[in-house]
Structures are given as structure tokens and as C-alpha cells.
Scaffold this motif. Structure first.
Motif: not given
Length: 184
Positions: A66, A94, A98-99, A151, A154-155, A158
């Protein structure tokens, strides 16, 4: 253009975090009640505590991935502006998603690791209710693994959308005012 090296690195870290979370679920501590005939009491005996290490490892690998994504994207708030359009809108959605997924995954992994490391020291005498041998609930690390996977997906999306929106930004280079020509 999105950095392929960053995408691969983040994918590997997320994959390791997912694998460690699954391993932590498989190796959760279990307890059984044992009795001590000499001193007339029952107590809890726990098996290996390896799941705590796996959970903490998953927590750290997910956090590192992250951090890599957020540093590369300048946490979405610093750097040059993004061009308006679908990529920017997608990147904003996103980013928030993501967060949220990251936070849920980290809470599950940390709570599971802490709970797995906790071993009760209660003793009860024979004839009383048996001691409460508390262990981490089944599925806590599995939920952490699932949200780690969410995560990761999605990351990656993003970062790709963020890169598209950042690269397509073209600042207006013309004159901002009205030209005063020959008006007669």
C-alpha cells in the motif's frame, strides 16, 4: 504510463500477504483442557503459535504494498493535476475503495494476530466448570485474506487509472486573456 515494475512488485507483495493470511487461518491456535492430578485443577494447553507470525507478516507485506502504491501516486493529492474524464473519476472511486478494503484487511489481520497470541492462564478446580480456553475465531484470518485480495485488485486498477489520468493531462498553454485587436 503505469510502471510495470511497480505493478509487478506490488502484486508480489500482495500475493505474499494473501498466502500468509491463508496460512495463518490454517494454523490458528487450538486449545484443549488438561488436568493436573497432583494439584487437582484443570488448565488450558495451547498448540503452536505460528499463526501469529503469519498474520503479522501478512499485515506488514500488505502495508508495504500500500505504501508503494501511495508513494507512486503521491497519495492522490500531490503532484500535477489529473485530466478530467473517466480515468480520473474511476481513480477517485478506486482510491477510496482501496483504502476501505485496506483498512478492513489490516484490522482483521492485526486483531487475529493479537487474539491468536493471547493464551488464557485460568485454572479451575475439579468439579467446577472447565476453564475458558479462548482462541481466535475461525474466519478472522480468512476475512483478512479476502480483503487482502480485494485490496490487491483494487489498488492495481487504481494505479493504472491514476497513471492514465496523469499522463493525459495537457495544461492549457494559450493566453488566458482576450486579445485587443484593431477594433475600429
Amino acid at each position: 504510463m503505469a510502471s510495470k515494475l511497480l505493478i509487478i512488485t506490488v502484486f508480489v507483495f500482495d500475493l505474499i500477504a494473501f498466502g500468509l493470511a491463508v496460512a495463518a487461518e490454517q494454523r490458528r491456535s487450538t486449545a484443549k483442557i488438561a488436568n493436573d492430578p497432583e494439584k487437582n485443577y484443570n488448565y488450558c494447553v495451547y498448540d503452536s503459535d505460528i499463526a501469529t507470525g503469519y498474520g503479522v507478516g501478512a499485515f506488514l507485506f500488505l502495508m508495504i504494498s500500500q505504501v508503494f502504491i501511495m508513494v507512486a501516486s503521491r497519495c492522490f493529492c500531490c503532484g500535477k493535476p489529473l485530466s478530467p474524464g473517466g480515468s480520473r473519476a474511476c481513480a477517485v472511486i478506486l482510491f477510496v475503495t482501496c483504502w476501505v478494503f485496506f483498512f478492513i484487511a489490516e484490522v482483521c489481520l492485526l486483531a487475529g494476530s493479537v487474539r491468536n497470541a493471547y493464551h488464557t492462564k485460568y485454572r479451575t478446580f475439579w468439579g467446577e466448570d472447565p476453564p475458558s480456553c479462548e482462541t481466535v475465531r475461525k474466519g478472522v484470518f480468512a476475512a483478512g485474506a479476502a480483503f487482502t485480495l480485494f485490496t490487491a485488485i483494487v489498488s492495481e486498477f487504481f494505479y493504472i487509472n491514476y497513471s492514465k489520468a496523469r499522463e493525459s493531462f495537457q495544461p492549457y498553454g494559450g493566453e488566458a486573456g482576450l486579445g485587443m485587436g484593431n477594433f475600429k
